[in-house]
Design a protein around this motif. Structure first.
Motif, PDB file in Angstrom:
ATOM      1  N   ASN A   1       0.480  -1.503   0.131  1.00  0.00           N
ATOM      2  CA  ASN A   1       0.044   0.153   0.185  1.00  0.00           C
ATOM      3  C   ASN A   1       0.639   1.255  -0.346  1.00  0.00           C
ATOM      4  O   ASN A   1       0.620   2.295  -0.706  1.00  0.00           O
ATOM      5  CB  ASN A   1      -1.570   0.210   1.017  1.00  0.00           C
ATOM      6  N   ILE A   2       2.369   1.506   1.172  1.00  0.00           N
ATOM      7  CA  ILE A   2       2.500   2.217   0.782  1.00  0.00           C
ATOM      8  C   ILE A   2       3.161   2.588  -0.399  1.00  0.00           C
ATOM      9  O   ILE A   2       3.452   3.705  -1.217  1.00  0.00           O
ATOM     10  CB  ILE A   2       3.658   1.848   1.788  1.00  0.00           C
ATOM     11  N   HIS A   3       4.027   1.433  -0.646  1.00  0.00           N
ATOM     12  CA  HIS A   3       4.753   2.112  -2.245  1.00  0.00           C
ATOM     13  C   HIS A   3       4.096   2.182  -3.883  1.00  0.00           C
ATOM     14  O   HIS A   3       3.701   3.079  -4.556  1.00  0.00           O
ATOM     15  CB  HIS A   3       5.331   0.498  -3.176  1.00  0.00           C
ATOM     16  N   ALA A   4       2.617   1.970  -3.285  1.00  0.00           N
ATOM     17  CA  ALA A   4       1.029   1.904  -4.335  1.00  0.00           C
ATOM     18  C   ALA A   4       1.216   3.780  -4.446  1.00  0.00           C
ATOM     19  O   ALA A   4       0.747   4.263  -4.916  1.00  0.00           O
ATOM     20  CB  ALA A   4      -0.554   1.029  -3.992  1.00  0.00           C
ATOM     21  N   LEU A   5       0.980   4.394  -3.219  1.00  0.00           N
ATOM     22  CA  LEU A   5       1.121   5.561  -3.259  1.00  0.00           C
ATOM     23  C   LEU A   5       1.324   6.184  -3.339  1.00  0.00           C
ATOM     24  O   LEU A   5       0.916   7.214  -3.366  1.00  0.00           O
ATOM     25  CB  LEU A   5       0.114   5.724  -1.322  1.00  0.00           C
ATOM     26  N   ARG A   6       3.483   5.611  -2.995  1.00  0.00           N
ATOM     27  CA  ARG A   6       4.220   6.206  -3.700  1.00  0.00           C
ATOM     28  C   ARG A   6       3.961   7.062  -4.785  1.00  0.00           C
ATOM     29  O   ARG A   6       4.076   7.802  -5.256  1.00  0.00           O
ATOM     30  CB  ARG A   6       4.813   5.845  -2.982  1.00  0.00           C
ATOM     31  N   VAL A   7       4.198   5.522  -6.025  1.00  0.00           N
ATOM     32  CA  VAL A   7       3.664   6.211  -7.245  1.00  0.00           C
ATOM     33  C   VAL A   7       2.583   6.458  -7.542  1.00  0.00           C
ATOM     34  O   VAL A   7       2.988   7.358  -8.556  1.00  0.00           O
ATOM     35  CB  VAL A   7       3.774   4.437  -7.841  1.00  0.00           C
ATOM     36  N   ASN A   8       1.880   5.972  -6.920  1.00  0.00           N
ATOM     37  CA  ASN A   8       0.759   6.759  -7.413  1.00  0.00           C
ATOM     38  C   ASN A   8       0.432   8.329  -7.442  1.00  0.00           C
ATOM     39  O   ASN A   8       0.027   9.060  -8.232  1.00  0.00           O
ATOM     40  CB  ASN A   8      -0.310   6.354  -6.687  1.00  0.00           C
ATOM     41  N   LYS A   9       1.240   8.705  -6.485  1.00  0.00           N
ATOM     42  CA  LYS A   9       1.533  10.393  -6.587  1.00  0.00           C
ATOM     43  C   LYS A   9       2.559  10.896  -7.059  1.00  0.00           C
ATOM     44  O   LYS A   9       3.037  11.758  -7.322  1.00  0.00           O
ATOM     45  CB  LYS A   9       1.743  11.028  -4.581  1.00  0.00           C
ATOM     46  N   GLY A  10       3.614  10.047  -7.387  1.00  0.00           N
ATOM     47  CA  GLY A  10       4.496  10.397  -8.510  1.00  0.00           C
ATOM     48  C   GLY A  10       5.884  10.460  -7.522  1.00  0.00           C
ATOM     49  O   GLY A  10       6.388  11.171  -8.084  1.00  0.00           O
ATOM     50  N   LEU A  11       6.112  10.047  -6.489  1.00  0.00           N
ATOM     51  CA  LEU A  11       6.776  10.469  -5.498  1.00  0.00           C
ATOM     52  C   LEU A  11       7.976   9.150  -5.550  1.00  0.00           C
ATOM     53  O   LEU A  11       8.079   8.122  -5.946  1.00  0.00           O
ATOM     54  CB  LEU A  11       6.544  10.528  -4.417  1.00  0.00           C
ATOM     55  N   SER A  12       9.604   9.527  -5.896  1.00  0.00           N
ATOM     56  CA  SER A  12      10.628   9.025  -5.259  1.00  0.00           C
ATOM     57  C   SER A  12      10.727   8.845  -4.090  1.00  0.00           C
ATOM     58  O   SER A  12       9.704   8.772  -2.876  1.00  0.00           O
ATOM     59  CB  SER A  12      12.059   9.502  -6.273  1.00  0.00           C
ATOM     60  N   GLN A  13      11.201   7.016  -3.455  1.00  0.00           N
ATOM     61  CA  GLN A  13      11.235   6.222  -2.536  1.00  0.00           C
ATOM     62  C   GLN A  13      12.160   8.025  -1.236  1.00  0.00           C
ATOM     63  O   GLN A  13      11.732   8.418  -0.347  1.00  0.00           O
ATOM     64  CB  GLN A  13      12.353   5.804  -2.021  1.00  0.00           C
ATOM     65  N   THR A  14      13.518   8.944  -1.845  1.00  0.00           N
ATOM     66  CA  THR A  14      13.883  10.055  -1.253  1.00  0.00           C
ATOM     67  C   THR A  14      12.761  11.113  -0.329  1.00  0.00           C
ATOM     68  O   THR A  14      12.763  11.996   0.037  1.00  0.00           O
ATOM     69  CB  THR A  14      14.655  10.711  -2.215  1.00  0.00           C
ATOM     70  N   GLU A  15      11.884  11.684  -2.148  1.00  0.00           N
ATOM     71  CA  GLU A  15      10.784  12.210  -1.759  1.00  0.00           C
ATOM     72  C   GLU A  15       9.686  11.535  -0.510  1.00  0.00           C
ATOM     73  O   GLU A  15       9.544  12.722   0.208  1.00  0.00           O
ATOM     74  CB  GLU A  15      10.202  13.095  -3.413  1.00  0.00           C
ATOM     75  N   PHE A  16       9.208  10.763  -1.018  1.00  0.00           N
ATOM     76  CA  PHE A  16       8.343  10.229   0.386  1.00  0.00           C
ATOM     77  C   PHE A  16       9.349  10.173   1.480  1.00  0.00           C
ATOM     78  O   PHE A  16       8.719  10.723   2.564  1.00  0.00           O
ATOM     79  CB  PHE A  16       7.760   8.899  -0.206  1.00  0.00           C
ATOM     80  N   ALA A  17      10.551   9.868   1.623  1.00  0.00           N
ATOM     81  CA  ALA A  17      10.993  10.105   3.336  1.00  0.00           C
ATOM     82  C   ALA A  17      11.287  11.374   3.629  1.00  0.00           C
ATOM     83  O   ALA A  17      11.001  11.905   4.761  1.00  0.00           O
ATOM     84  CB  ALA A  17      12.742   9.193   2.662  1.00  0.00           C
ATOM     85  N   LYS A  18      11.328  12.683   2.940  1.00  0.00           N
ATOM     86  CA  LYS A  18      11.686  13.396   2.936  1.00  0.00           C
ATOM     87  C   LYS A  18       9.981  14.098   3.936  1.00  0.00           C
ATOM     88  O   LYS A  18      10.223  14.698   4.927  1.00  0.00           O
ATOM     89  CB  LYS A  18      11.435  14.593   1.786  1.00  0.00           C
ATOM     90  N   ILE A  19       8.877  14.281   3.476  1.00  0.00           N
ATOM     91  CA  ILE A  19       7.656  14.241   3.800  1.00  0.00           C
ATOM     92  C   ILE A  19       7.526  13.936   5.080  1.00  0.00           C
ATOM     93  O   ILE A  19       7.123  14.461   5.983  1.00  0.00           O
ATOM     94  CB  ILE A  19       6.626  13.602   2.225  1.00  0.00           C
ATOM     95  N   THR A  20       7.680  12.197   5.092  1.00  0.00           N
ATOM     96  CA  THR A  20       7.398  11.347   6.247  1.00  0.00           C
ATOM     97  C   THR A  20       8.273  11.449   7.582  1.00  0.00           C
ATOM     98  O   THR A  20       8.352  11.492   7.852  1.00  0.00           O
ATOM     99  CB  THR A  20       7.351   9.773   5.666  1.00  0.00           C
ATOM    100  N   GLY A  21       9.166  12.397   7.070  1.00  0.00           N
ATOM    101  CA  GLY A  21      10.912  12.300   8.095  1.00  0.00           C
ATOM    102  C   GLY A  21      11.372  11.108   8.542  1.00  0.00           C
ATOM    103  O   GLY A  21      11.852  11.242   9.962  1.00  0.00           O
ATOM    104  N   VAL A  22      11.523  10.112   7.296  1.00  0.00           N
ATOM    105  CA  VAL A  22      12.315   9.402   7.710  1.00  0.00           C
ATOM    106  C   VAL A  22      12.885   9.121   6.555  1.00  0.00           C
ATOM    107  O   VAL A  22      13.188   9.468   5.565  1.00  0.00           O
ATOM    108  CB  VAL A  22      11.586   7.077   8.077  1.00  0.00           C
ATOM    109  N   SER A  23      14.442   8.383   6.690  1.00  0.00           N
ATOM    110  CA  SER A  23      15.238   8.030   5.379  1.00  0.00           C
ATOM    111  C   SER A  23      14.218   7.288   4.686  1.00  0.00           C
ATOM    112  O   SER A  23      13.854   6.566   4.832  1.00  0.00           O
ATOM    113  CB  SER A  23      17.150   7.162   6.081  1.00  0.00           C
ATOM    114  N   GLN A  24      16.064   7.422   3.508  1.00  0.00           N
ATOM    115  CA  GLN A  24      15.603   6.320   2.559  1.00  0.00           C
ATOM    116  C   GLN A  24      15.004   4.976   2.216  1.00  0.00           C
ATOM    117  O   GLN A  24      14.529   4.329   1.949  1.00  0.00           O
ATOM    118  CB  GLN A  24      15.885   6.913   0.534  1.00  0.00           C
TER     119      GLN A  24
END
Length: 64
Positions: free
Chosen positions: A8-31
């Motif tokens: 689900n995390i992967h689907a959400l991230r990909v659906n929003k067009g975010l890289s793991q690095t971009e998603f990490a910045k939003i969530t406040g964790v590392s890639q």
């Protein structure tokens, strides 16, 4: 055992067009933490989900 949370995390991230690095910045964790979540090696703490939803509410709108 299936990796529902990671999938689900992967689907959400990909659906929003975010890289793991971009998603990490939003969530406040590392890639590498995002990668581990998506692989099912660990799961996010509620505090990261809550902080992410406050910082970027549109991120958590229903995936179409």
């Amino acid at each position: 055992m299936q990796n529902f949370i990671g999938n689900n995390i992967h689907a959400l991230r990909v659906n929003k067009g975010l890289s793991q690095t971009e998603f990490a910045k939003i969530t406040g964790v590392s890639q590498s933490a995002i990668s581990a979540w998506e692989r099912g090696e660990s799961t996010p703490h509620a505090q990261h989900v809550q902080a992410s939803s406050k910082q970027s509410p549109s991120l958590f709108l229903t995936i179409s």
